[in-house]
Design a protein around this motif. Structure first.
Motif, short mmCIF file in Angstrom:
data_model
loop_
_atom_site.label_atom_id
_atom_site.label_comp_id
_atom_site.label_asym_id
_atom_site.label_seq_id
_atom_site.Cartn_x
_atom_site.Cartn_y
_atom_site.Cartn_z
N GLY A 1 0.82 -1.22 0.00
CA GLY A 1 0.00 0.00 0.00
C GLY A 1 0.85 1.26 0.00
O GLY A 1 0.32 2.38 -0.07
N TRP A 2 2.20 1.11 0.05
CA TRP A 2 3.08 2.28 0.12
C TRP A 2 4.19 2.17 -0.94
O TRP A 2 4.61 1.07 -1.28
CB TRP A 2 3.75 2.37 1.50
N LEU A 3 4.65 3.32 -1.44
CA LEU A 3 5.75 3.34 -2.41
C LEU A 3 6.88 4.21 -1.88
O LEU A 3 6.65 5.34 -1.43
CB LEU A 3 5.27 3.94 -3.74
N GLU A 4 8.10 3.68 -1.97
CA GLU A 4 9.25 4.41 -1.44
C GLU A 4 9.66 5.53 -2.41
O GLU A 4 9.83 5.29 -3.59
CB GLU A 4 10.41 3.43 -1.27
N MET A 5 9.78 6.74 -1.88
CA MET A 5 10.08 7.89 -2.76
C MET A 5 11.50 8.42 -2.61
O MET A 5 12.07 8.95 -3.54
CB MET A 5 9.14 9.06 -2.45
N GLY A 6 12.06 8.35 -1.40
CA GLY A 6 13.40 8.92 -1.23
C GLY A 6 13.75 9.07 0.23
O GLY A 6 13.03 8.59 1.12
N GLY A 7 14.88 9.75 0.45
CA GLY A 7 15.35 9.95 1.80
C GLY A 7 15.16 11.39 2.23
O GLY A 7 15.11 12.30 1.41
N CYS A 8 15.07 11.58 3.55
CA CYS A 8 14.89 12.94 4.05
C CYS A 8 15.31 12.99 5.53
O CYS A 8 15.61 11.96 6.13
CB CYS A 8 13.44 13.38 3.90
N GLY A 9 15.30 14.17 6.09
CA GLY A 9 15.63 14.28 7.51
C GLY A 9 15.95 15.71 7.88
O GLY A 9 15.96 16.61 7.04
N MET A 10 16.19 15.89 9.19
CA MET A 10 16.58 17.22 9.67
C MET A 10 18.09 17.36 9.44
O MET A 10 18.85 16.44 9.75
CB MET A 10 16.28 17.35 11.17
N VAL A 11 18.50 18.51 8.90
CA VAL A 11 19.91 18.69 8.54
C VAL A 11 20.80 18.52 9.77
O VAL A 11 20.57 19.14 10.82
CB VAL A 11 20.13 20.10 7.92
N ASN A 12 21.81 17.68 9.63
CA ASN A 12 22.77 17.45 10.71
C ASN A 12 23.57 18.75 10.95
O ASN A 12 24.02 19.40 10.00
CB ASN A 12 23.72 16.31 10.26
N GLN B 1 17.94 25.57 12.09
CA GLN B 1 17.35 24.24 11.91
C GLN B 1 16.92 24.12 10.46
O GLN B 1 16.56 25.13 9.84
CB GLN B 1 16.09 24.08 12.77
N GLY B 2 16.92 22.90 9.96
CA GLY B 2 16.47 22.75 8.57
C GLY B 2 16.16 21.32 8.24
O GLY B 2 16.55 20.41 8.96
N PHE B 3 15.43 21.14 7.16
CA PHE B 3 15.25 19.76 6.68
C PHE B 3 15.66 19.69 5.22
O PHE B 3 15.74 20.71 4.52
CB PHE B 3 13.82 19.25 6.90
#
Ligand code: FA5
Length: 344
Positions: free
Chosen positions: A283-294, A309-311
């Motif tokens: 039921g789900w499709l993988e689109m990519g990676g993401c996260g809060m900027v280190n 702060q950023g994503f």
């Protein structure tokens, strides 16, 4: 006597002219008949020397005038016919229907990239660019992936044979994340930017993987940016892109340049989350990676630690196009197969 013959030649010539029309061959026959050595006119001209002085005076000019007349009539006529023929050759039928030119159109990938850019521009994002040939610093080190770090193995790299002028090793960027550093070096927060572009990986190709593919990187940095901001922007983008209500899901993951990091899924467009072969029944499709900027990435770009702060996210453009336009093999995009290209 000769005078009468000359009169007759004149009349004969005029009558014959009426019958030739625009036929150049027939005009040549006339020329031979009236002007050649064996012609009657030539015989008269040749006989002038044997005439009495009085006759010479009368017949001489008359015969010469007749010859000149015939010559110039023939020359004028030939010229006239030739001109008409040339005009006919250049004639254009302005009422004829035009030939339809075959014109090209944007490749599906370019079209998808423009759709993405349009949506982000409407959300006040800037569209920026980044280099495809890169040094290790921007592609790895600055993104918190130092040499000998096992995370470098996540990205199989095409290395260039030649180094740059500073003696640094060069590579084809393995992701668009290198542009995060370039952009931050030249801009101060707050900002929101999207960088679409090519990325390269030294890996075997299959229906979902190419060695050259496109990603788009998004980076939003400010004083108070959270994962919630990211979720709402992503939700808005995907709903606009697919013109449908799209659900999103974040799964914990690992990227050295984000903390925390997530894998980003969207609800399957084909079965609307119920489960089908496209989404392997999840039921789900993988689109990519993401996260809060280190924070280390901010430091690499010259920002003060813990000030912002950023994503960030990095998604594959081919994967998006495949989902939207129901393309079942990523290799079609660069196959050059017109049967594929012309469908879109
Ligand atoms: C990255 O490339 C990270 N730079 C993404 C990122 C950016 C994470 C910012 C966090 C913050 P990953 O290797 O998972 O992550 O690739 C991201 C997306 O690129 C994949 O989900 C996929 O859509 C696309 N992609 C990756 N490899 C290929 C490939 N070989 N062929 C086609 N698409 C690919």
């Amino acid at each position: 006597m000769s005078k009468k013959i000359l009169e007759k030649i004149k009349i004969d010539f005029e009558n014959s002219l009426q019958t030739v029309g625009t036929d150049l061959g027939k005009l040549e026959v006339l020329r031979v008949k009236f002007l050649s050595r064996k012609s009657e006119l030539n015989k008269i001209l040749k006989g002038i020397k044997n005439l009495s002085p009085e006759e010479k005076k009368e017949i001489g000019p008359l015969a010469n005038q007749t010859r000149k007349n015939i010559e110039s009539r023939l020359t004028d006529l030939i010229e006239e016919i030739q001109q008409k023929k040339d005009l006919d050759k250049d004639w254009i039928d302005v009422t004829a229907p035009g030939k339809k030119e075959r014109i090209g159109h944007l490749n599906l990938l370019s079209k998808t990239q423009r759709e993405i850019e349009k949506i982000f521009t409407s959300m006040s994002f800037e569209i920026a660019d980044g280099p495809e040939i890169e040094n290790e610093w921007y592609n790895f080190d600055a993104l918190n992936i130092p040499k000998n770090h096992p995370a470098r193995d996540l990205w199989d790299t095409f290395w260039m044979k030649n180094k740059n002028q500073k003696g640094e090793k060069l590579l084809l960027r393995t992701h668009t994340s290198n542009s995060q550093i370039h952009y931050m070096e030249n801009n101060k927060p707050p900002f929101q930017v999207v960088v679409p572009g090519r990325a390269y990986r030294y890996e075997a190709t299959d229906a979902n993987h190419e060695h050259s593919f496109c990603q788009f990187e998004a980076l939003v940095v400010g004083d108070d940016v959270s994962v919630a901001n990211f979720k709402s922007i992503a939700q808005e983008f995907f709903s606009a892109f697919f013109q449908d209500e799209i659900k999103i899901r974040l799964r914990p993951s690992y990227f050295p340049f984000t903390e925390p990091s997530f894998e980003f899924d969207i609800s399957c467009k084909v079965c609307r989350g119920k489960g089908c072969s496209t989404c392997s029944n999840t039921g789900w499709l993988e689109m990519g990676g993401c996260g809060m900027v280190n924070q280390r990435v901010f430091e690499s770009a010259g920002y003060e630690k813990d000030k912002y702060q950023g994503f960030a996210w990095g998604f594959g453009i081919e994967r998006l196009a495949m989902m939207k336009y129901q393309v079942n093999d990523i290799r079609h995009f660069r196959s050059g197969d017109l049967r594929f290209v012309q469908q879109f």
